[in-house]
Design a protein around this motif. Structure first.
Motif, short mmCIF file in Angstrom:
data_model
loop_
_atom_site.label_atom_id
_atom_site.label_comp_id
_atom_site.label_asym_id
_atom_site.label_seq_id
_atom_site.Cartn_x
_atom_site.Cartn_y
_atom_site.Cartn_z
N ASP A 41 4.28 8.28 -11.02
CA ASP A 41 3.08 8.99 -10.58
C ASP A 41 2.84 10.21 -11.48
O ASP A 41 3.54 10.39 -12.49
CB ASP A 41 3.17 9.38 -9.10
N GLU A 42 1.87 11.04 -11.13
CA GLU A 42 1.50 12.17 -11.99
C GLU A 42 2.60 13.24 -12.09
O GLU A 42 2.58 14.06 -13.00
CB GLU A 42 0.20 12.81 -11.49
N ASP A 43 3.57 13.17 -11.17
CA ASP A 43 4.70 14.12 -11.22
C ASP A 43 5.91 13.54 -11.95
O ASP A 43 6.95 14.19 -12.04
CB ASP A 43 5.11 14.52 -9.80
N GLY A 44 5.76 12.29 -12.42
CA GLY A 44 6.89 11.64 -13.10
C GLY A 44 7.85 10.95 -12.16
O GLY A 44 8.89 10.44 -12.60
N ASP A 45 7.54 10.90 -10.87
CA ASP A 45 8.40 10.22 -9.91
C ASP A 45 8.14 8.72 -9.94
O ASP A 45 6.99 8.28 -10.09
CB ASP A 45 8.16 10.76 -8.49
N PRO A 46 9.19 7.90 -9.77
CA PRO A 46 8.99 6.44 -9.80
C PRO A 46 8.15 5.95 -8.64
O PRO A 46 8.22 6.50 -7.53
CB PRO A 46 10.43 5.89 -9.71
N CYS A 47 7.32 4.93 -8.90
CA CYS A 47 6.51 4.36 -7.83
C CYS A 47 6.16 2.91 -8.17
O CYS A 47 6.34 2.45 -9.29
CB CYS A 47 5.24 5.17 -7.58
N GLU A 48 5.67 2.21 -7.17
CA GLU A 48 5.29 0.80 -7.31
C GLU A 48 4.15 0.65 -8.32
O GLU A 48 3.24 1.48 -8.37
CB GLU A 48 4.84 0.27 -5.95
N ASN A 49 4.21 -0.42 -9.11
CA ASN A 49 3.10 -0.73 -10.03
C ASN A 49 2.04 -1.50 -9.25
O ASN A 49 2.10 -2.72 -9.09
CB ASN A 49 3.61 -1.56 -11.21
N LEU A 50 1.08 -0.75 -8.72
CA LEU A 50 0.08 -1.32 -7.82
C LEU A 50 -0.80 -2.37 -8.51
O LEU A 50 -1.14 -3.39 -7.91
CB LEU A 50 -0.79 -0.20 -7.25
N GLU A 51 -1.13 -2.14 -9.76
CA GLU A 51 -1.98 -3.08 -10.47
C GLU A 51 -1.25 -4.40 -10.71
O GLU A 51 -1.84 -5.48 -10.56
CB GLU A 51 -2.44 -2.47 -11.80
N ARG A 92 -11.51 0.79 -4.59
CA ARG A 92 -10.61 1.04 -5.72
C ARG A 92 -9.56 2.08 -5.33
O ARG A 92 -9.91 3.11 -4.72
CB ARG A 92 -11.40 1.53 -6.93
N PRO A 93 -8.29 1.85 -5.69
CA PRO A 93 -7.25 2.84 -5.41
C PRO A 93 -7.52 4.14 -6.14
O PRO A 93 -7.90 4.15 -7.32
CB PRO A 93 -5.97 2.17 -5.92
N LEU A 94 -7.33 5.25 -5.46
CA LEU A 94 -7.61 6.58 -6.02
C LEU A 94 -6.36 7.26 -6.57
O LEU A 94 -6.46 8.21 -7.35
CB LEU A 94 -8.22 7.48 -4.94
N THR A 95 -5.19 6.79 -6.16
CA THR A 95 -3.93 7.43 -6.57
C THR A 95 -2.89 6.33 -6.83
O THR A 95 -3.10 5.16 -6.49
CB THR A 95 -3.37 8.34 -5.46
N PRO A 96 -1.76 6.69 -7.42
CA PRO A 96 -0.64 5.75 -7.46
C PRO A 96 -0.15 5.45 -6.04
O PRO A 96 -0.51 6.16 -5.08
CB PRO A 96 0.44 6.51 -8.25
N TYR A 151 -8.73 13.62 -1.76
CA TYR A 151 -8.79 13.34 -0.32
C TYR A 151 -10.23 13.14 0.13
O TYR A 151 -10.53 12.24 0.93
CB TYR A 151 -8.14 14.48 0.45
N ASN A 152 -11.15 13.92 -0.36
CA ASN A 152 -12.55 13.83 0.05
C ASN A 152 -13.21 12.53 -0.40
O ASN A 152 -14.22 12.10 0.16
CB ASN A 152 -13.34 15.03 -0.50
N LYS A 153 -12.64 11.89 -1.42
CA LYS A 153 -13.18 10.61 -1.90
C LYS A 153 -12.59 9.41 -1.16
O LYS A 153 -13.07 8.29 -1.34
CB LYS A 153 -12.88 10.45 -3.40
N VAL A 154 -11.56 9.64 -0.34
CA VAL A 154 -10.89 8.54 0.34
C VAL A 154 -11.78 7.96 1.43
O VAL A 154 -12.20 8.68 2.35
CB VAL A 154 -9.55 9.00 0.95
N LYS A 155 -12.10 6.68 1.31
CA LYS A 155 -12.81 5.98 2.39
C LYS A 155 -11.81 5.57 3.45
O LYS A 155 -12.01 5.81 4.64
CB LYS A 155 -13.53 4.75 1.82
N MET A 164 -2.98 -5.29 1.01
CA MET A 164 -2.85 -6.64 0.45
C MET A 164 -3.80 -7.61 1.15
O MET A 164 -4.41 -8.47 0.52
CB MET A 164 -1.41 -7.11 0.52
N SER A 165 -3.95 -7.46 2.46
CA SER A 165 -4.91 -8.26 3.20
C SER A 165 -6.34 -7.94 2.73
O SER A 165 -7.17 -8.84 2.56
CB SER A 165 -4.78 -8.01 4.70
N TYR A 166 -6.61 -6.65 2.50
CA TYR A 166 -7.93 -6.21 2.04
C TYR A 166 -8.30 -6.86 0.71
O TYR A 166 -9.48 -7.20 0.47
CB TYR A 166 -7.92 -4.69 1.90
N LEU A 167 -7.32 -7.06 -0.17
CA LEU A 167 -7.59 -7.69 -1.46
C LEU A 167 -8.21 -9.07 -1.30
O LEU A 167 -9.03 -9.49 -2.12
CB LEU A 167 -6.29 -7.81 -2.26
#
Length: 464
Positions: A41-51, A92-96, A151-155, A164-167
């Motif tokens: 993520d933007e802090d360099g912490d490991p996270c799932e590869n969502l794409e 569309r995802p807004l963050t990692p 946060y303000n852009k989050v639907k 995953m169901s939404y996809l």
């Protein structure tokens, strides 16, 4: 050639991402496993590869749809919990996909709990210890106060199963098994969202709440299969047991953590239970599941290495050690002060065996029996925490320790008035996700032979 009706299940763990096809008898027609390289993520912490995860869903489905021997009647998802995908108006995802182990800012945590009654009272209401980012509602709170422009852009904030169901469906929804799992979002006493969710405006970021047996249509033109809304994996793993057994039981799901789950205990969590790492999950039927956690699988792995090194043995040797009642009796005589302990909440976070001097044992087999005796006593204390308040007749053990004869025999001795069974079944989590929407895709009755059981009886001379 006639096509076999199947359900496709995406079972997403932190390490392995699996696709299963089950036929109407819940036999596995296809099992496919993938692993993705983590990103940061933007802090360099490991996270799932969502794409990568998103693309794998569509690639896998295209591959399945090309098959001539099966016809897909339904799709569902089970994934690890405590992870949100924040989507905008276009989906569309807004963050990692932030890792639930990501360190939580202490100042923000203090701000939250000071605003909503303090950690102790709040934990009782939400049936969860204070777990930082693992309380996924806290991730939303963090986003609001540290990244308000995002946060303000989050639907909608969707837990991973629902994303995953939404996809596949294009419809955003919320599932009770995800919301009801140590999220800080649900007030178990009032059986509704906690008041902070409304006060902070978070409720408007949560999609409509559906039940786990609901299905939605797919967005693909001409598709005639149903799509489930997805489930949290711990709740999904309980479903085959809830389907097959109706008398009160406890399931001890063993792995790195050994989690004792009691879906028949609806007594409120106490402060002492929360301190001892108890919490509540939620069944797919929306009922609380009192649970306790023990880090026994990890302890076993570390101490086996220590025993093997001390006695110059291979760790694999201890996978098939037989239960020796004579050694157990000998150890009981030597360590009586350890074998009749009262429940100790500190025991949940410490290893008894790690403090033992291996030179006091005459052999590695004796040392290993002592390790299992210590773990069994710790398991007894942890499981007892969820037994009170419910008349349980059976304990089922699945996972790694269900194959450990010493563990199983000791557990039977510790619970002489409860039937103890080693349970084995193929892919309980994925099967649970399939069973949750059984009536929407399967023309056959629910099977009653999904789980193989091996009974362990308490012997008269092995009282612990």
């Amino acid at each position: 050639m006639s096509q076999i009706p199947v359900i496709a299940i995406f079972d997403v763990g932190k390490t392995n991402k699996k696709l299963f096809l089950f036929d109407e008898n819940y036999r596995i027609i296809l099992e496919k496993t993938a692993r993705f390289t983590e990103t940061t993520d933007e802090d360099g912490d490991p996270c799932e590869n969502l794409e990568s995860l998103r693309l794998s869903v569509f690639d896998s489905l295209r591959e399945v749809f090309r098959r001539k021997d099966v016809v897909v009647k339904a799709i569902n998802f089970s994934t690890y919990g405590a992870s949100f995908v924040y989507i905008d108006e276009e989906g569309r995802p807004l963050t990692p996909l932030y890792n639930y182990l990501k360190e939580y800012p202490e100042t923000l945590s203090e701000q939250f709990y000071n605003s909503y009654g303090g950690k102790t009272a709040f934990s009782v209401e939400t049936a969860s210890p204070v777990l930082g980012s693992l309380n996924s509602g806290m991730q939303l709170y963090r986003l609001k106060y540290t990244k308000p422009e995002i946060y303000n852009k989050v639907k909608y904030a969707l837990h991973l199963p629902q994303y995953m169901s939404y996809l596949v469906t294009g419809q955003a929804c919320t599932d009770i098994t995800s919301i009801g799992c140590h999220t800080n979002l649900w007030n178990f006493q009032q059986n509704n969202y906690h008041t902070w969710v409304t006060k902070e405006g978070v409720l408007e970021k949560l999609a409509p709440l559906l039940i786990s047996s609901d299905v939605l249509p797919a967005t693909f033109p001409g598709s005639n299969y149903s799509v489930g809304i997805g489930l949290h994996d711990s709740s999904a793993a309980l479903i085959p047991y809830l389907v097959n057994f109706h008398e009160p039981f406890v399931l001890i799901s063993t792995g790195t953590w050994c989690i004792s789950l009691n879906p028949f205990n609806d007594t409120p969590l106490t402060n002492d239970e929360l301190t001892a790492d108890c919490l509540c999950y939620m069944t797919f039927q929306g009922k609380p599941v009192k649970a306790s956690r023990l880090f026994a699988g990890y302890e076993h792995e570390q101490q086996v290495k220590r025993i093997a090194a001390h006695f110059n043995q291979q760790p694999a040797r201890y996978r098939t050690i037989e239960y020796d009642q004579q050694i157990i009796r000998l150890l009981q005589e030597k360590n009586k002060q350890d074998t009749h302990r009262a429940p100790d909440k500190k025991l949940m976070q410490s290893s008894v065996f790690a403090q033992r001097d291996l030179s006091n044992f005459t052999s590695d087999i004796e040392a290993y029996h002592q390790l299992m005796l210590d773990i069994a006593n710790e398991q007894y204390i942890a499981t007892k925490l969820v037994l009170d308040g419910a008349s349980v007749k059976r304990i089922f053990v699945d996972g790694g320790f269900s194959k450990n004869a010493i563990y199983m025999n000791l557990l039977a001795a510790l619970f002489p008035d409860i039937e103890i069974f080693a349970a084995s079944m193929a892919q309980a989590t994925a099967m649970g996700a399939a069973l949750a929407i059984h009536n929407t895709w399967n023309s056959k009755p629910l099977p009653n032979d999904l789980i193989e059981l091996k009974y362990y009886s308490a012997t008269h001379d092995a009282t612990i």
